[in-house]
Motif scaffolding. Sequence first.
Motif, PDB file in Angstrom:
ATOM      1  N   ASP A 143     -19.349 -24.991  24.255  1.00  0.00           N
ATOM      2  CA  ASP A 143     -20.043 -25.049  25.434  1.00  0.00           C
ATOM      3  C   ASP A 143     -18.828 -25.258  26.626  1.00  0.00           C
ATOM      4  O   ASP A 143     -19.219 -25.422  27.639  1.00  0.00           O
ATOM      5  CB  ASP A 143     -21.062 -26.187  25.889  1.00  0.00           C
ATOM      6  CG  ASP A 143     -20.302 -27.406  25.354  1.00  0.00           C
ATOM      7  OD1 ASP A 143     -19.091 -27.792  25.231  1.00  0.00           O
ATOM      8  OD2 ASP A 143     -20.948 -28.531  24.630  1.00  0.00           O
ATOM      9  N   GLU A 531     -39.038 -19.020  22.407  1.00  0.00           N
ATOM     10  CA  GLU A 531     -38.929 -19.891  23.739  1.00  0.00           C
ATOM     11  C   GLU A 531     -39.774 -20.580  24.336  1.00  0.00           C
ATOM     12  O   GLU A 531     -39.851 -21.637  24.520  1.00  0.00           O
ATOM     13  CB  GLU A 531     -37.951 -19.013  24.785  1.00  0.00           C
ATOM     14  CG  GLU A 531     -37.497 -20.005  25.863  1.00  0.00           C
ATOM     15  CD  GLU A 531     -36.687 -19.120  26.924  1.00  0.00           C
ATOM     16  OE1 GLU A 531     -37.035 -19.351  28.179  1.00  0.00           O
ATOM     17  OE2 GLU A 531     -35.892 -18.222  26.443  1.00  0.00           O
ATOM     18  N   SER A 535     -40.276 -24.316  24.654  1.00  0.00           N
ATOM     19  CA  SER A 535     -39.977 -24.537  25.979  1.00  0.00           C
ATOM     20  C   SER A 535     -39.744 -25.985  26.443  1.00  0.00           C
ATOM     21  O   SER A 535     -38.822 -26.373  27.428  1.00  0.00           O
ATOM     22  CB  SER A 535     -40.743 -23.749  26.892  1.00  0.00           C
ATOM     23  OG  SER A 535     -42.246 -24.139  26.759  1.00  0.00           O
ATOM     24  N   GLU A 539     -33.384 -27.057  27.397  1.00  0.00           N
ATOM     25  CA  GLU A 539     -32.727 -27.196  28.531  1.00  0.00           C
ATOM     26  C   GLU A 539     -32.359 -25.875  29.550  1.00  0.00           C
ATOM     27  O   GLU A 539     -32.069 -26.051  30.702  1.00  0.00           O
ATOM     28  CB  GLU A 539     -31.504 -28.044  28.427  1.00  0.00           C
ATOM     29  CG  GLU A 539     -31.810 -29.445  27.527  1.00  0.00           C
ATOM     30  CD  GLU A 539     -30.567 -30.290  27.049  1.00  0.00           C
ATOM     31  OE1 GLU A 539     -29.262 -30.103  27.363  1.00  0.00           O
ATOM     32  OE2 GLU A 539     -30.669 -30.669  26.020  1.00  0.00           O
ATOM     33  N   THR A 540     -32.322 -24.907  28.892  1.00  0.00           N
ATOM     34  CA  THR A 540     -32.025 -23.535  29.360  1.00  0.00           C
ATOM     35  C   THR A 540     -32.825 -22.577  28.996  1.00  0.00           C
ATOM     36  O   THR A 540     -33.253 -22.588  27.695  1.00  0.00           O
ATOM     37  CB  THR A 540     -30.568 -23.292  29.159  1.00  0.00           C
ATOM     38  OG1 THR A 540     -30.106 -23.206  27.879  1.00  0.00           O
ATOM     39  CG2 THR A 540     -29.602 -24.243  30.006  1.00  0.00           C
ATOM     40  N   SER A 541     -33.096 -21.626  29.633  1.00  0.00           N
ATOM     41  CA  SER A 541     -34.061 -20.501  29.361  1.00  0.00           C
ATOM     42  C   SER A 541     -33.235 -19.228  29.017  1.00  0.00           C
ATOM     43  O   SER A 541     -32.024 -19.306  29.101  1.00  0.00           O
ATOM     44  CB  SER A 541     -34.932 -19.916  30.525  1.00  0.00           C
ATOM     45  OG  SER A 541     -34.266 -19.532  31.333  1.00  0.00           O
ATOM     46  N   ALA A 543     -32.132 -18.522  25.977  1.00  0.00           N
ATOM     47  CA  ALA A 543     -30.924 -18.876  24.935  1.00  0.00           C
ATOM     48  C   ALA A 543     -31.361 -18.448  23.412  1.00  0.00           C
ATOM     49  O   ALA A 543     -30.954 -19.277  22.814  1.00  0.00           O
ATOM     50  CB  ALA A 543     -30.584 -20.439  25.201  1.00  0.00           C
ATOM     51  N   ASN A 561     -29.223 -25.222  23.357  1.00  0.00           N
ATOM     52  CA  ASN A 561     -29.309 -26.433  24.091  1.00  0.00           C
ATOM     53  C   ASN A 561     -31.106 -26.612  24.095  1.00  0.00           C
ATOM     54  O   ASN A 561     -31.563 -26.947  25.176  1.00  0.00           O
ATOM     55  CB  ASN A 561     -29.383 -25.933  25.695  1.00  0.00           C
ATOM     56  CG  ASN A 561     -27.570 -25.907  25.978  1.00  0.00           C
ATOM     57  OD1 ASN A 561     -26.833 -26.626  25.743  1.00  0.00           O
ATOM     58  ND2 ASN A 561     -27.480 -24.963  26.723  1.00  0.00           N
TER      59      ASN A 561
END
Length: 599
Positions: A143, A531, A535, A539-541, A543, A561
Amino acid sequence: MGNGLTQTINIGGASGYWGESAMATPQFLAHKEAGGALDYLVYDYLAEITMSILARAKAKDPSKGYATDFVDYVIRPFADRIASSGVKLLANAGGVNPEACGAAVREIIKEKGLDLTVAVITGDDLLGNKDKIAAEGLRDMFDGRDFPDVDKILSINAYLGAFPVAKALAAGADIVITGRCVDSAVTLGALIHEFGWEATDWDLLASGSLCGHILECGPQVTGGNFTDWEDAGDIAEIGYPIAEVAADGSFVTTKPDGTQGIVNVGTVSEQMLYEIGDPQAYFLPDVICDFSEVTIIQQAPNRVQVSPAKGRPAPATYKTCLTYADGFRAGTYVTHYGGNATAKAQKFGKAALDRANKALRVFNLGEYTEFSQEIMGAGSQFGEARESDEVVMKLAVKHPDMRACAIFLKEVSGLALATPPGLSGFTGVRAKPSPVVRLFSYLTPKGELPVKIDVGGNVITHTDALFSPTPAPIPHTLPKPPQDADTDVPLIKLAWARSGDKGNKSNIGIIARQPEYLPYLVAALTPDIVEGALSHFMETSGAVEVFHLPGSHSINFLIDNVLGGGGPASLRNDSQGKGYGQILLRQMIKVPSHIASQI
């Protein structure tokens, strides 16, 4: 190629983590004494959080820092039977202090007057070089985080490979103790030694690594964590796994006769996909493995044949994991039951946090950096918030100052007389603040890491060879979406699933129960659908990575994440994503009516 002098080697997987049940060793010894074939027992004790715990133990007492379970529950009670059995033991029990572990084992052997040679492998521990490493300006390989404050570092360990284990065996060791190596290395080391495999036998090394991967979690391949858990029988008597390995790298997975559990295509497939990330690029210090075309076939009841894997030249670096302290966390569980229990728990949790925040302002401690509230029994793990008449609520916080965490726990406890009715919980022990331990990963060039192998006082050195890389294989194409699906069925009727963690990533393997189901799984389980199902954790889409394993009719998803920092850095109830596969198995999948009528 290997010399092929030995036809079959039998290896038992006796431990999957530090703290696991101690039942495997006596079970395997009884199997051997009853005439069963068994040449080696392999023990895996180490994980990143384990290394940080052991490092703190060594800092307090220089004689500690190793997995005491190996000494107290394997060697001390069973040394006589181990010696008479002729079975060799290979364990990464050394933790951050392999020398002390070796000394403890040798002392027991001496006390009992046994003729067993102990080897200790060192070289993985880089904590003494932390200032030099910090000066290199490294960033986390996953990261991009900056290198942590040197004063907060708890442990630094490179992940060694299997050839030092093989050298120790060649030098006459009966018991081999390592520090941090990859989990599969103890198994692969035995196979290198027995079959004479060379450092350039990539396919054989990948196959042996797969065997080690199947064994490394003990009963997780014999019915533990299995989708069809009802088929595992009495898990109190579950059998631990045995691999019967041939010189070509193929092997049969089985378990001792008379034990419970189950070994079938589903259990072995689930374990193969467990936490592997990209199945065509599973990086290990001795080889880059490709498991995508491995076939898994039921040979007989509780006997599953696994075909050889493919391999590419070993990387020129060791994955290296550093753990460091990053503040503190505190958490606890409370229960509510009776009418509107979910609403009661929500009100209790909000009040506890409000009270704690007010106290922080009084002491000028600043705000909590993170707060987590999950209400189990009300659908929190599935992204829902439904009313229930019985719930368990987990509350947790993070803060740089341990005093702030203690304040939170005090306010949770102190709210008991002002709570909505129905509060309950197991009393007598109060939760305490604990350090937040974070993981920082980077690569160490192999030439910078000499390894020492002490075999009964005779010290051998080892340096892994370096090889030129070869191109990565072309990713497999997913099956074309079918056009004849018209009936919804639950995914669990069509597939097995196993999930776990890779740092702050979750790995979810989905295996078709029948090959003809796979195209429908691929069509339905798109990255967007996966996702969407997770969801509430993400923390992020965008991914979600998808990988295809045609040999085992399976799909592997890697989601970034999604674990709240992962492991000991997370406040989640499921910080390792162990239940994420269960979430996906609730998905409805469209199949043709003729398939729906058969399941």
